[in-house]
Design an enzyme around this catalytic site. Structure first.
Site, PDB file in Angstrom:
ATOM      1  CG  ASP A 101     -12.250  -3.151  -0.826  1.00 60.48           C
ATOM      2  OD1 ASP A 101     -11.359  -3.996  -1.036  1.00 60.48           O
ATOM      3  OD2 ASP A 101     -12.059  -1.927  -0.853  1.00 60.48           O
TER       4      ASP A 101
ATOM      5  CG  ASP B  93      -1.954  -1.083   1.191  1.00 59.44           C
ATOM      6  OD1 ASP B  93      -2.101  -1.709   0.124  1.00 59.44           O
ATOM      7  OD2 ASP B  93      -2.627  -1.302   2.203  1.00 59.44           O
TER       8      ASP B  93
END
Lengths: 193, 252
Positions: free
Chosen positions: B130, B11
């Site tokens: 997600d 990330d």
């Protein structure tokens, strides 16, 4: 050595440029007829979709030029498929250099065939220093069947052409530029042909 | 044979690697290019770089970093975060990315998936989903970094994006993410069986057995983790040896 990478905006040319750079080779990126024709060696990358790639090639007249080349030539992934006769992808007529078809992978396994798979039955100077069962990286949904021009094979689940050799044209369905040290070795071997 | 993929996820915020615990409490885990090289040497099969602030803060994607990564590593990588147009994707692919991952923008505009597949080919279009389970809604798709529940049931959305041309699904269970209690095997298996394209399991990896379960029980094609790898809690060579002993097809 004057190495030219064919630039037709359809392929991931940057990755091939960087892979060569890691080998200490500065390649020229070009779609110019004369530049390509006068190269010592030519690399023809490609990812994406066959019919839009052919459209890009035609718009630059490269569909006429590439079949006339006589120097060592290396087609990668879609660049291999484009050398063939016809693709089931978009029912597309290809460059017609190698008299082979390109077919859709028909299997219960996942498609695209994506990830690291093994090379077998290696039969070319392109694979000097590469061992049977060495891993290379694939991402594709279409394939070239086994043929008399096959110089390496991979199975998914049936064997298909991992690499081809026809006259001065070499080609790989996998991505040597993304296949770690084995991939670098294969690029080096092409440069040494 | 084709092998299962182990994918460290980096990330990225402001050009640095971070990992959120349940998307919060971000910790700094280093320089992306250095980490990427190290992972490639350790035997990572692919890498994913997610620009985690891009969606929330409407930041432009990180083409320069992508170029730097492509210059230095020789394994495939996917980039995502804040991608909302064909032009965004073109910049990233031309910078050297192999695949792009789209998430919220696919929810906003599902036709984007089709446009990307038509222009660049399905093989470089990963749709990140997600997902979160609640008693009330079951497994639903969430958007905007997991902050907003959508109308989409997870399986239906997975099937929809594959029909539109997605070449891969990156499925993150928000219930499991950051818990180290294991991947969400039930929804991973259900999605993997519902679609024809590869599925990456993501969220919850805490030990080696969790990876074996993702492959052997949930039939994932790849498994992704971040902090577990970044903080050296688990080494990739060790993980791969373990998986091989568990009968998983793996590249060593």
């Amino acid at each position: 050595m004057n190495l030219v990478i064919v630039d037709y905006k359809a392929g991931n040319v940057q990755s091939v440029m960087f892979a060569l750079e890691r080998l200490g080779i500065n390649a020229t990126l070009s779609c110019d007829f004369e530049t390509i024709k006068s190269a010592d060696k030519v690399i023809f990358p490609g990812v994406g979709e066959a019919s839009s790639a052919m459209t890009q090639l035609k718009s630059r007249n490269l569909d006429k030029l590439l079949p006339t080349l006589e120097q060592p030539f290396f087609g990668v992934c879609l660049g291999m498929q484009l050398l063939c006769q016809h693709s089931e992808e978009g029912n597309t007529d290809l460059l017609g250099i190698i008299p082979l078809p390109v077919k859709r992978i028909e299997t219960d396994l996942k498609v695209p065939h994506m990830g690291w798979n093994q090379l077998e039955n290696l039969q070319s100077p392109l694979f000097v220093g590469i061992k049977e069962q060495d891993f290379v990286y694939y991402v594709h949904s279409y394939y070239v069947p086994m043929s008399e021009y096959t110089i390496a094979q991979t199975s998914y689940p049936e064997p298909f052409s991992a690499a081809l050799h026809y006259k001065n044209f070499y080609a790989a369905q996998f991505h040597p530029e993304k296949s770690g040290p084995a991939g670098s070795q294969i690029l080096k071997n092409f440069l040494a042909l | 044979m084709l092998t299962k993929r182990i994918i460290p996820c980096l990330d990225i915020k402001d050009g640095r690697t971070v990992k959120g615990i349940q998307f919060e409490n971000i910790r700094d885990a280093g320089d992306p290019v250095e980490l990427a090289k190290w992972y490639a040497e350790q035997g990572a099969d692919e890498l994913v770089f997610l620009d985690i602030t891009a969606t929330n803060e409407e930041r432009k994607t990180f083409a320069e970093l992508v170029r730097d990564i492509a210059r230095h590593i020789d394994i495939p990588f996917t980039v995502g975060g804040g991608i909302s147009s064909v032009a965004d994707v073109e910049v990233l692919l031309m910078a050297g990315a192999d695949k792009v991952s789209i998430n919220s923008s696919a929810i906003r505009n599902p036709e984007l998936v089709r446009e990307l597949a038509d222009r660049f080919g399905s093989q470089c279009v990963t749709v990140a989903i997600d997902t979160k389970y609640t008693e009330v809604s079951g497994w639903k798709v969430y958007t905007r970094a997991g902050t907003i529940e959508t109308e989409w049931a997870t399986i239906a959305w997975a099937k929809k994006v594959v029909e539109l041309g997605a070449g891969e699904i990156l499925l993150t269970s928000m219930n499991n993410d950051g818990t180290k209690a294991g991947f969400a095997l039930d929804i991973t298996k259900a999605v993997s069986e519902a679609v024809s394209v590869p599925v990456i399991a993501s969220g919850g990896a805490g030990n080696m057995q969790h990876f074996a379960d993702a492959f052997n029980s949930a039939h994932a094609d790849a498994a992704l983790a971040a902090s577990l790898f970044h903080f050296r809690e688990l080494g990739i060579p060790e993980l791969k040896r373990f998986l091989k002993l568990q009968g998983v097809d793996i590249r060593i």
